[in-house]
Design a protein around this motif. Sequence first.
Motif, PDB file in Angstrom:
ATOM      1  N   GLY A   1     -19.478  79.761  -4.885  1.00  0.00           N
ATOM      2  CA  GLY A   1     -19.501  78.335  -4.622  1.00  0.00           C
ATOM      3  C   GLY A   1     -20.791  77.844  -3.948  1.00  0.00           C
ATOM      4  N   GLU A   2     -20.642  76.879  -3.101  1.00  0.00           N
ATOM      5  CA  GLU A   2     -21.812  76.405  -2.374  1.00  0.00           C
ATOM      6  C   GLU A   2     -21.759  76.985  -0.950  1.00  0.00           C
ATOM      7  OE1 GLU A   2     -24.699  75.223  -2.775  1.00  0.00           O
ATOM      8  OE2 GLU A   2     -24.961  75.185  -0.601  1.00  0.00           O
ATOM      9  N   PRO A   3     -22.654  77.925  -0.665  1.00  0.00           N
ATOM     10  CA  PRO A   3     -22.527  78.649   0.608  1.00  0.00           C
ATOM     11  C   PRO A   3     -22.638  77.763   1.850  1.00  0.00           C
ATOM     12  CG  PRO A   3     -24.613  79.148  -0.481  1.00  0.00           C
ATOM     13  CD  PRO A   3     -23.775  78.420  -1.479  1.00  0.00           C
ATOM     14  N   LEU A   4     -23.388  76.653   1.730  1.00  0.00           N
ATOM     15  CA  LEU A   4     -23.604  75.849   2.942  1.00  0.00           C
ATOM     16  C   LEU A   4     -22.381  75.032   3.341  1.00  0.00           C
ATOM     17  CD1 LEU A   4     -27.324  74.770   2.592  1.00  0.00           C
ATOM     18  CD2 LEU A   4     -26.320  76.684   3.814  1.00  0.00           C
ATOM     19  N   ILE A   5     -21.327  75.029   2.506  1.00  0.00           N
ATOM     20  CA  ILE A   5     -20.122  74.347   2.996  1.00  0.00           C
ATOM     21  C   ILE A   5     -19.220  75.304   3.780  1.00  0.00           C
ATOM     22  CG2 ILE A   5     -20.143  72.501   1.249  1.00  0.00           C
ATOM     23  CD1 ILE A   5     -17.937  73.822  -0.211  1.00  0.00           C
ATOM     24  N   ARG A   6     -19.579  76.567   3.825  1.00  0.00           N
ATOM     25  CA  ARG A   6     -18.858  77.471   4.740  1.00  0.00           C
ATOM     26  C   ARG A   6     -19.371  77.181   6.146  1.00  0.00           C
ATOM     27  NH1 ARG A   6     -16.320  83.082   4.608  1.00  0.00           N
ATOM     28  NH2 ARG A   6     -15.614  83.173   6.762  1.00  0.00           N
ATOM     29  N   LYS A   7     -18.422  76.879   7.030  1.00  0.00           N
ATOM     30  CA  LYS A   7     -18.779  76.424   8.383  1.00  0.00           C
ATOM     31  C   LYS A   7     -19.622  77.484   9.105  1.00  0.00           C
ATOM     32  CE  LYS A   7     -16.363  74.251  12.234  1.00  0.00           C
ATOM     33  NZ  LYS A   7     -16.376  75.248  13.300  1.00  0.00           N
ATOM     34  N   ASP A   8     -20.636  77.028   9.810  1.00  0.00           N
ATOM     35  CA  ASP A   8     -21.458  77.885  10.672  1.00  0.00           C
ATOM     36  C   ASP A   8     -22.177  79.007   9.928  1.00  0.00           C
ATOM     37  OD1 ASP A   8     -20.669  76.417  12.900  1.00  0.00           O
ATOM     38  OD2 ASP A   8     -18.893  77.686  13.208  1.00  0.00           O
ATOM     39  N   LEU A   9     -22.619  78.766   8.711  1.00  0.00           N
ATOM     40  CA  LEU A   9     -23.261  79.840   7.948  1.00  0.00           C
ATOM     41  C   LEU A   9     -24.423  80.528   8.690  1.00  0.00           C
ATOM     42  CD1 LEU A   9     -22.943  81.265   5.169  1.00  0.00           C
ATOM     43  CD2 LEU A   9     -24.933  79.946   4.466  1.00  0.00           C
ATOM     44  N   PRO A  10     -25.234  79.784   9.463  1.00  0.00           N
ATOM     45  CA  PRO A  10     -26.318  80.478  10.175  1.00  0.00           C
ATOM     46  C   PRO A  10     -25.811  81.599  11.093  1.00  0.00           C
ATOM     47  CG  PRO A  10     -26.733  78.113  10.160  1.00  0.00           C
ATOM     48  CD  PRO A  10     -25.334  78.303   9.612  1.00  0.00           C
ATOM     49  N   VAL A  11     -24.555  81.489  11.541  1.00  0.00           N
ATOM     50  CA  VAL A  11     -23.999  82.561  12.391  1.00  0.00           C
ATOM     51  C   VAL A  11     -23.900  83.860  11.582  1.00  0.00           C
ATOM     52  CG1 VAL A  11     -21.941  83.314  13.664  1.00  0.00           C
ATOM     53  CG2 VAL A  11     -22.743  80.926  13.851  1.00  0.00           C
ATOM     54  N   LEU A  12     -23.478  83.754  10.324  1.00  0.00           N
ATOM     55  CA  LEU A  12     -23.413  84.950   9.468  1.00  0.00           C
ATOM     56  C   LEU A  12     -24.819  85.515   9.259  1.00  0.00           C
ATOM     57  CD1 LEU A  12     -22.029  86.979   7.553  1.00  0.00           C
ATOM     58  CD2 LEU A  12     -22.413  85.322   5.707  1.00  0.00           C
ATOM     59  N   VAL A  13     -25.765  84.612   9.002  1.00  0.00           N
ATOM     60  CA  VAL A  13     -27.142  85.079   8.764  1.00  0.00           C
ATOM     61  C   VAL A  13     -27.631  85.873   9.978  1.00  0.00           C
ATOM     62  CG1 VAL A  13     -29.523  84.350   8.383  1.00  0.00           C
ATOM     63  CG2 VAL A  13     -27.651  83.131   7.237  1.00  0.00           C
ATOM     64  N   ALA A  14     -27.361  85.348  11.181  1.00  0.00           N
ATOM     65  CA  ALA A  14     -27.824  86.036  12.388  1.00  0.00           C
ATOM     66  C   ALA A  14     -27.151  87.410  12.505  1.00  0.00           C
ATOM     67  CB  ALA A  14     -27.533  85.180  13.618  1.00  0.00           C
ATOM     68  N   LEU A  15     -25.873  87.500  12.148  1.00  0.00           N
ATOM     69  CA  LEU A  15     -25.181  88.800  12.205  1.00  0.00           C
ATOM     70  C   LEU A  15     -25.806  89.797  11.236  1.00  0.00           C
ATOM     71  CD1 LEU A  15     -21.353  87.910  12.268  1.00  0.00           C
ATOM     72  CD2 LEU A  15     -22.711  88.966  14.094  1.00  0.00           C
ATOM     73  N   LEU A  16     -26.152  89.309  10.039  1.00  0.00           N
ATOM     74  CA  LEU A  16     -26.745  90.204   9.034  1.00  0.00           C
ATOM     75  C   LEU A  16     -28.152  90.623   9.457  1.00  0.00           C
ATOM     76  CD1 LEU A  16     -25.610  88.433   5.718  1.00  0.00           C
ATOM     77  CD2 LEU A  16     -24.548  90.400   6.856  1.00  0.00           C
ATOM     78  N   ARG A  17     -28.851  89.687  10.083  1.00  0.00           N
ATOM     79  CA  ARG A  17     -30.236  89.963  10.512  1.00  0.00           C
ATOM     80  C   ARG A  17     -30.290  91.085  11.533  1.00  0.00           C
ATOM     81  NH1 ARG A  17     -34.349  88.532   7.529  1.00  0.00           N
ATOM     82  NH2 ARG A  17     -34.215  90.779   7.504  1.00  0.00           N
ATOM     83  N   GLU A  18     -29.197  91.195  12.311  1.00  0.00           N
ATOM     84  CA  GLU A  18     -29.179  92.238  13.363  1.00  0.00           C
ATOM     85  C   GLU A  18     -28.989  93.636  12.796  1.00  0.00           C
ATOM     86  OE1 GLU A  18     -25.953  91.277  15.952  1.00  0.00           O
ATOM     87  OE2 GLU A  18     -27.016  89.554  16.806  1.00  0.00           O
ATOM     88  N   ILE A  19     -28.619  93.728  11.524  1.00  0.00           N
ATOM     89  CA  ILE A  19     -28.319  95.057  10.961  1.00  0.00           C
ATOM     90  C   ILE A  19     -29.622  95.756  10.580  1.00  0.00           C
ATOM     91  CG2 ILE A  19     -27.142  96.293   9.092  1.00  0.00           C
ATOM     92  CD1 ILE A  19     -25.154  93.930   8.973  1.00  0.00           C
TER      93      ILE A  19
ATOM     94  N   ILE B   1     -17.684  90.600   6.830  1.00  0.00           N
ATOM     95  CA  ILE B   1     -18.812  90.700   5.877  1.00  0.00           C
ATOM     96  C   ILE B   1     -19.904  91.585   6.485  1.00  0.00           C
ATOM     97  CG2 ILE B   1     -20.669  89.409   4.747  1.00  0.00           C
ATOM     98  CD1 ILE B   1     -18.699  87.018   4.553  1.00  0.00           C
ATOM     99  N   ALA B   2     -20.189  91.342   7.767  1.00  0.00           N
ATOM    100  CA  ALA B   2     -21.245  92.129   8.413  1.00  0.00           C
ATOM    101  C   ALA B   2     -20.856  93.608   8.467  1.00  0.00           C
ATOM    102  CB  ALA B   2     -21.520  91.587   9.824  1.00  0.00           C
ATOM    103  N   ALA B   3     -19.573  93.877   8.690  1.00  0.00           N
ATOM    104  CA  ALA B   3     -19.134  95.289   8.749  1.00  0.00           C
ATOM    105  C   ALA B   3     -19.338  95.960   7.387  1.00  0.00           C
ATOM    106  CB  ALA B   3     -17.669  95.364   9.172  1.00  0.00           C
ATOM    107  N   ILE B   4     -19.037  95.239   6.317  1.00  0.00           N
ATOM    108  CA  ILE B   4     -19.232  95.811   4.969  1.00  0.00           C
ATOM    109  C   ILE B   4     -20.719  96.056   4.726  1.00  0.00           C
ATOM    110  CG2 ILE B   4     -19.078  95.281   2.496  1.00  0.00           C
ATOM    111  CD1 ILE B   4     -16.371  93.912   3.096  1.00  0.00           C
ATOM    112  N   VAL B   5     -21.540  95.063   5.067  1.00  0.00           N
ATOM    113  CA  VAL B   5     -22.986  95.223   4.833  1.00  0.00           C
ATOM    114  C   VAL B   5     -23.524  96.397   5.657  1.00  0.00           C
ATOM    115  CG1 VAL B   5     -25.254  94.128   5.158  1.00  0.00           C
ATOM    116  CG2 VAL B   5     -23.361  92.825   4.140  1.00  0.00           C
ATOM    117  N   ARG B   6     -23.048  96.502   6.894  1.00  0.00           N
ATOM    118  CA  ARG B   6     -23.538  97.604   7.745  1.00  0.00           C
ATOM    119  C   ARG B   6     -23.228  98.947   7.083  1.00  0.00           C
ATOM    120  NH1 ARG B   6     -20.838  96.252  12.077  1.00  0.00           N
ATOM    121  NH2 ARG B   6     -22.219  94.517  12.548  1.00  0.00           N
ATOM    122  N   GLU B   7     -22.021  99.072   6.566  1.00  0.00           N
ATOM    123  CA  GLU B   7     -21.660 100.354   5.946  1.00  0.00           C
ATOM    124  C   GLU B   7     -22.468 100.595   4.661  1.00  0.00           C
ATOM    125  OE1 GLU B   7     -17.457 100.966   5.603  1.00  0.00           O
ATOM    126  OE2 GLU B   7     -17.745 103.142   5.488  1.00  0.00           O
TER     127      GLU B   7
END
Length: 326
Positions: free
Chosen positions: A67-85, A47-53
């Motif tokens: 769906g409900e995003p918070l049932i995806r395990k470790d969602l804050p990890v994705l947020v941190a990856l996106l924040r770095e872009i 996901i982060a690679a797509i957003v970066r491009e």
Amino acid sequence: MRDGFGRTIDYLRISVIDKCNLRCNYCMPVEGFEWIPRAELLSFEEIAAIVRELVGMGLRRVRITGGEPLIRKDLPVLVALLREIDGVEEISLSTNGILLPRFATDLRLAGVDRVNISLDTLRRDRFEAIARRPERVFDEIMAGVEAAERAGFAPIKINTVLLRGLNDDEVPQFAELTRSRPWHVRFIEMMPVGENLHLADRFIGADEVLERLGSLAELLPDAGPRGNGPARYFRFPGAVGSVGVITPLSHNYCDSCNRMRLTADGRLRTCLFGSHEADLKTPLRAAGTVRAAVERALQQKPQRHMLINGSDSGSGGLGALSQIGG
Ligand code: SAM
Ligand code: SF4
């Protein structure tokens, strides 16, 4: 990014999972739905690679949904990856709020700027008829709204889908809340998809909602909170929050559409209700780039959707909004 009609596209809604811990009656069936297999989900890195491009092509803002995003395990990890872009100006989240007591602070620290919380009733005794989960889950949602406020999220937008005879008499109660709480309550017209056509008689148009709001007090047009959604906002004199309407059926806003959607299994949908989808996962996994597929998809973005209440002929084959995140 520009589409074939010259619209600037700078906003991506990212669905991270199609499963949900509620079964809102206008959104998805109680059972019998087929989930995307785990192995088909995009990883956080993908996901982060797509957003970066996409950021390199002009994307500025993203929203995480389900769906409900918070049932995806470790969602804050994705947020941190996106924040770095570099170039991602805003990260927002749409949630039903159930898991916010557990995750609100982590999400805030990871870099979520804003949350939208779906709340269709303020009455515990009505919750089950709409969300088809036990009443105690309603308490968890209310605790979720408070957790979001405590974690410092502001503005908080509340999304309410009105259904005639089920919750439409609560328009005044929702609106009254905006006088004293910094909430921005948005009444959303129910969109017809394959799974909710049986509710067509319960559809309520925004004009009727505005009429009811106007009979409560003077309704001043308002700029609304930050964010670039399609809502039209109003405020009661002296209120700290606002009320808004989102009108996909009665007044579509396709002319100024600025968005695309990414499904949890990597399909890019340039129109919520267009039948065209572009597979991004295959080129990403094969060649490490999605640019050509995105450019092609942008040229195929339809001019407008063709939704009509009571029919799924304009829904582009979408069975339920949980499959794409609204
Ligand atoms: N589970 C999260 C939530 O409820 O906020 C995110 C996904 S949900 C599909 C996103 C938004 O779409 C919610 O505000 C929900 O009320 C809305 N929604 C779902 N189905 C809809 C429909 N048929 N018409 C209008 N809004 C719908
Ligand atoms: Fe789940 Fe959100 Fe759909 Fe309700 S609206 S069933 S919370 S995805």
